[in-house]
Scaffold this motif. Structure first.
Motif, PDB file in Angstrom:
ATOM      1  N   GLN A 147       0.824  -1.208   0.000  1.00 59.67           N
ATOM      2  CA  GLN A 147       0.000   0.000   0.000  1.00 59.67           C
ATOM      3  C   GLN A 147       0.861   1.263   0.000  1.00 59.67           C
ATOM      4  N   PHE A 148       1.993   1.218   0.711  1.00 57.89           N
ATOM      5  CA  PHE A 148       2.914   2.353   0.729  1.00 57.89           C
ATOM      6  C   PHE A 148       3.472   2.614  -0.669  1.00 57.89           C
ATOM      7  N   SER A 149       3.799   1.551  -1.366  1.00 60.37           N
ATOM      8  CA  SER A 149       4.321   1.708  -2.726  1.00 60.37           C
ATOM      9  C   SER A 149       3.284   2.346  -3.648  1.00 60.37           C
ATOM     10  N   GLN A 150       2.030   1.910  -3.517  1.00 61.31           N
ATOM     11  CA  GLN A 150       0.976   2.420  -4.394  1.00 61.31           C
ATOM     12  C   GLN A 150       0.599   3.860  -4.073  1.00 61.31           C
ATOM     13  N   LYS A 151       0.495   4.179  -2.795  1.00 62.35           N
ATOM     14  CA  LYS A 151      -0.031   5.485  -2.402  1.00 62.35           C
ATOM     15  C   LYS A 151       1.043   6.557  -2.223  1.00 62.35           C
ATOM     16  N   VAL A 152       2.263   6.165  -1.892  1.00 62.75           N
ATOM     17  CA  VAL A 152       3.314   7.141  -1.609  1.00 62.75           C
ATOM     18  C   VAL A 152       4.406   7.126  -2.673  1.00 62.75           C
ATOM     19  N   LEU A 153       4.968   5.959  -2.948  1.00 59.37           N
ATOM     20  CA  LEU A 153       6.066   5.907  -3.902  1.00 59.37           C
ATOM     21  C   LEU A 153       5.613   6.245  -5.320  1.00 59.37           C
ATOM     22  N   ASP A 154       4.429   5.797  -5.701  1.00 65.74           N
ATOM     23  CA  ASP A 154       3.918   6.146  -7.030  1.00 65.74           C
ATOM     24  C   ASP A 154       3.675   7.648  -7.141  1.00 65.74           C
ATOM     25  N   TYR A 155       3.116   8.240  -6.091  1.00 63.04           N
ATOM     26  CA  TYR A 155       2.919   9.701  -6.055  1.00 63.04           C
ATOM     27  C   TYR A 155       4.260  10.420  -6.132  1.00 63.04           C
ATOM     28  N   PHE A 156       5.220   9.976  -5.355  1.00 62.06           N
ATOM     29  CA  PHE A 156       6.548  10.591  -5.306  1.00 62.06           C
ATOM     30  C   PHE A 156       7.191  10.596  -6.692  1.00 62.06           C
ATOM     31  N   THR A 157       7.157   9.445  -7.348  1.00 63.78           N
ATOM     32  CA  THR A 157       7.778   9.311  -8.667  1.00 63.78           C
ATOM     33  C   THR A 157       7.042  10.127  -9.721  1.00 63.78           C
ATOM     34  N   ALA A 158       5.714   9.994  -9.761  1.00 63.45           N
ATOM     35  CA  ALA A 158       4.937  10.696 -10.783  1.00 63.45           C
ATOM     36  C   ALA A 158       5.059  12.202 -10.659  1.00 63.45           C
ATOM     37  N   THR A 159       5.106  12.711  -9.428  1.00 64.94           N
ATOM     38  CA  THR A 159       5.202  14.152  -9.220  1.00 64.94           C
ATOM     39  C   THR A 159       6.521  14.700  -9.757  1.00 64.94           C
ATOM     40  N   TYR A 160       7.613  14.012  -9.479  1.00 61.08           N
ATOM     41  CA  TYR A 160       8.912  14.452 -10.007  1.00 61.08           C
ATOM     42  C   TYR A 160       8.924  14.456 -11.531  1.00 61.08           C
ATOM     43  N   PHE A 161       8.355  13.425 -12.139  1.00 64.46           N
ATOM     44  CA  PHE A 161       8.381  13.354 -13.599  1.00 64.46           C
ATOM     45  C   PHE A 161       7.382  14.301 -14.259  1.00 64.46           C
ATOM     46  N   ARG A 162       6.531  14.937 -13.465  1.00 69.78           N
ATOM     47  CA  ARG A 162       5.686  16.025 -13.979  1.00 69.78           C
ATOM     48  C   ARG A 162       6.398  17.370 -13.857  1.00 69.78           C
ATOM     49  N   GLY A 163       7.621  17.376 -13.384  1.00 70.74           N
ATOM     50  CA  GLY A 163       8.360  18.613 -13.228  1.00 70.74           C
ATOM     51  C   GLY A 163       8.050  19.340 -11.940  1.00 70.74           C
ATOM     52  N   HIS A 164       7.440  18.643 -10.975  1.00 77.77           N
ATOM     53  CA  HIS A 164       7.110  19.240  -9.685  1.00 77.77           C
ATOM     54  C   HIS A 164       7.930  18.565  -8.587  1.00 77.77           C
ATOM     55  N   THR A 165       7.865  19.126  -7.374  1.00 79.36           N
ATOM     56  CA  THR A 165       8.627  18.590  -6.243  1.00 79.36           C
ATOM     57  C   THR A 165       7.668  18.121  -5.161  1.00 79.36           C
ATOM     58  N   PRO A 166       7.588  16.819  -4.903  1.00 81.60           N
ATOM     59  CA  PRO A 166       6.601  16.282  -3.961  1.00 81.60           C
ATOM     60  C   PRO A 166       7.032  16.388  -2.514  1.00 81.60           C
ATOM     61  N   ASN A 167       6.093  16.108  -1.622  1.00 82.48           N
ATOM     62  CA  ASN A 167       6.409  15.936  -0.209  1.00 82.48           C
ATOM     63  C   ASN A 167       5.790  14.618   0.243  1.00 82.48           C
ATOM     64  N   PRO A 168       6.555  13.532   0.194  1.00 79.50           N
ATOM     65  CA  PRO A 168       5.985  12.209   0.485  1.00 79.50           C
ATOM     66  C   PRO A 168       5.513  12.051   1.917  1.00 79.50           C
ATOM     67  N   CYS A 169       6.135  12.782   2.875  1.00 75.71           N
ATOM     68  CA  CYS A 169       5.731  12.627   4.274  1.00 75.71           C
ATOM     69  C   CYS A 169       4.298  13.113   4.499  1.00 75.71           C
ATOM     70  N   VAL A 170       3.899  14.183   3.808  1.00 66.69           N
ATOM     71  CA  VAL A 170       2.531  14.688   3.940  1.00 66.69           C
ATOM     72  C   VAL A 170       1.532  13.642   3.462  1.00 66.69           C
ATOM     73  N   ILE A 171       1.822  13.033   2.318  1.00 66.16           N
ATOM     74  CA  ILE A 171       0.920  12.026   1.761  1.00 66.16           C
ATOM     75  C   ILE A 171       0.934  10.754   2.607  1.00 66.16           C
ATOM     76  N   CYS A 172       2.105  10.355   3.082  1.00 66.35           N
ATOM     77  CA  CYS A 172       2.191   9.161   3.923  1.00 66.35           C
ATOM     78  C   CYS A 172       1.372   9.340   5.200  1.00 66.35           C
ATOM     79  N   ASN A 173       1.457  10.506   5.809  1.00 65.99           N
ATOM     80  CA  ASN A 173       0.693  10.729   7.041  1.00 65.99           C
ATOM     81  C   ASN A 173      -0.801  10.616   6.798  1.00 65.99           C
ATOM     82  N   ARG A 174      -1.274  11.168   5.691  1.00 68.33           N
ATOM     83  CA  ARG A 174      -2.710  11.110   5.416  1.00 68.33           C
ATOM     84  C   ARG A 174      -3.170   9.707   5.027  1.00 68.33           C
ATOM     85  N   GLU A 175      -2.423   9.071   4.117  1.00 66.56           N
ATOM     86  CA  GLU A 175      -2.882   7.815   3.525  1.00 66.56           C
ATOM     87  C   GLU A 175      -2.454   6.572   4.296  1.00 66.56           C
ATOM     88  N   ILE A 176      -1.261   6.599   4.858  1.00 69.04           N
ATOM     89  CA  ILE A 176      -0.699   5.397   5.468  1.00 69.04           C
ATOM     90  C   ILE A 176      -0.694   5.481   6.992  1.00 69.04           C
TER      91      ILE A 176
END
Length: 341
Positions: free
Chosen positions: A64-93
């Motif tokens: 679930q961490f891979s799907q909800k956090v790592l996928d977000y982290f990777t996709a955000t960088y490749f969209r030219g943006h800078t993610p914050n995985p800890c914010v998403i992990c706290n909400r989702e995981i």
């Protein structure tokens, strides 16, 4: 009351368990996520739980961490943006699936060692910055909702880091000093670029480094290798220092400019989330933090259509970065956040 302690093996969760076992019936819970040194960390947590005299449950959430956090982290960088995985992990995981699992194990509340404070009454729960401003973690909790806040205890919110070290040492637990956990738990000693390229090698193409007027100065290694405000590692030369001012995914270009081009008076955010469930008054100024390391600056709030908002700052802000969270405070109370466009 039964309280499930989220244990990591660090001093904060250990202090949390020590404090709460004096008042409540406590049990320990440890998440398996994507920690490179998971086996060693798990062993350390098991030893701590044994020393504390509490039961420990291992909860496997790495898929679930891979799907909800790592996928977000990777996709955000490749969209030219800078993610914050800890914010998403706290909400989702952590305060999502992990909290639900702890409650399903018969616990009434979940407790963590976060440096933040929660105050609840019959109407709603309010989230405040931790009293130790150097360790305050409220920024990372800016996407939580009322249901989550009502199920959480933060016993360290009014304490300082030094007082916590002293407290656990007085209780006979030593060896924690100098072992701060790192911000991005799944990287360990790996570089972000190496991690991203291992997950999505097809999107790592090079392209031009250009000025705002279109003059080509060099070649970049992939947009995921750069972030707004970056100066080092560009591999270009010029008469004056140049910084990354924009990542253009449409042309696969890194756009560079002078330092003064990094400053903005306003920022627009999307996917706005208010912890109270509704927006605060737009007729006053609030402190807004545009990244975790930013201490905050006063800004006027304007509510826009499609769950968006704009903040106009009293002072210009440097290196406003798309993908990061703009987090809104009224004094020490956290009101909500939005994703910078």
């Amino acid at each position: 009351m039964k309280v499930g302690i989220a244990m990591s093996g660090g001093v904060d969760s250990t202090a949390c368990a020590l404090l709460l076992r004096e008042k409540y019936e406590v049990e320990g819970f440890f998440m398996r996520l994507a920690q490179p040194a998971y086996d060693d960390q798990k062993k350390g947590v098991e030893e701590l739980a044994s020393a504390l005299g509490i039961n420990l449950h291992i909860i496997d959430l790495h898929h679930q961490f891979s799907q909800k956090v790592l996928d977000y982290f990777t996709a955000t960088y490749f969209r030219g943006h800078t993610p914050n995985p800890c914010v998403i992990c706290n909400r989702e995981i952590k305060f999502g699936l992990f909290l639900e699992t702890i409650l399903d194990h018969g616990m009434d509340r979940m407790a963590t060692g976060h440096y933040a404070r929660i105050e609840c009454n019959e109407n709603r729960c309010r989230l405040f910055a931790g009293d130790d401003c150097e360790k305050d973690q409220s920024y990372f909790l800016s996407r939580l909702d009322q249901r989550q806040l009502n199920s959480i205890l933060f016993p360290l919110g009014s304490m300082t880091k030094e007082s916590i070290y002293r407290y656990v040492e007085q209780q006979g637990f030593h060896g924690f000093r100098g072992k701060e956990s790192q911000d991005v738990c799944f990287l360990e000693n790996n570089r972000i670029t190496d991690f991203l390229e291992s997950r999505n090698p097809a999107q790592t193409g090079s392209g031009p480094i250009v000025t705002g007027s279109g003059e080509e100065l060099g070649v970049h290694r992939g947009l995921h290798c750069y972030t707004i405000g970056q100066r080092r590692g560009l591999g270009i030369s010029s008469d004056s220092p140049l910084y990354v001012i924009r990542l253009d995914t449409a042309t696969n270009s890194v756009v560079v400019g002078k330092n003064d081009e990094l400053f903005k008076t306003s920022v627009t955010v999307k996917e706005v989330h208010w912890l109270a469930g509704s927006a605060p008054s737009a007729n006053k100024k609030y402190k807004v933090r545009i990244r975790y390391s930013h201490r905050g600056s006063l800004a006027q709030l304007s509510l826009l259509d499609n769950n968006r908002a704009r903040f106009v700052f009293d002072q210009q802000q440097r290196a406003v970065t798309p993908g990061q969270f703009a987090v809104v405070y009224d004094g020490s109370e956290l009101l909500g956040s939005g994703i910078i466009e």
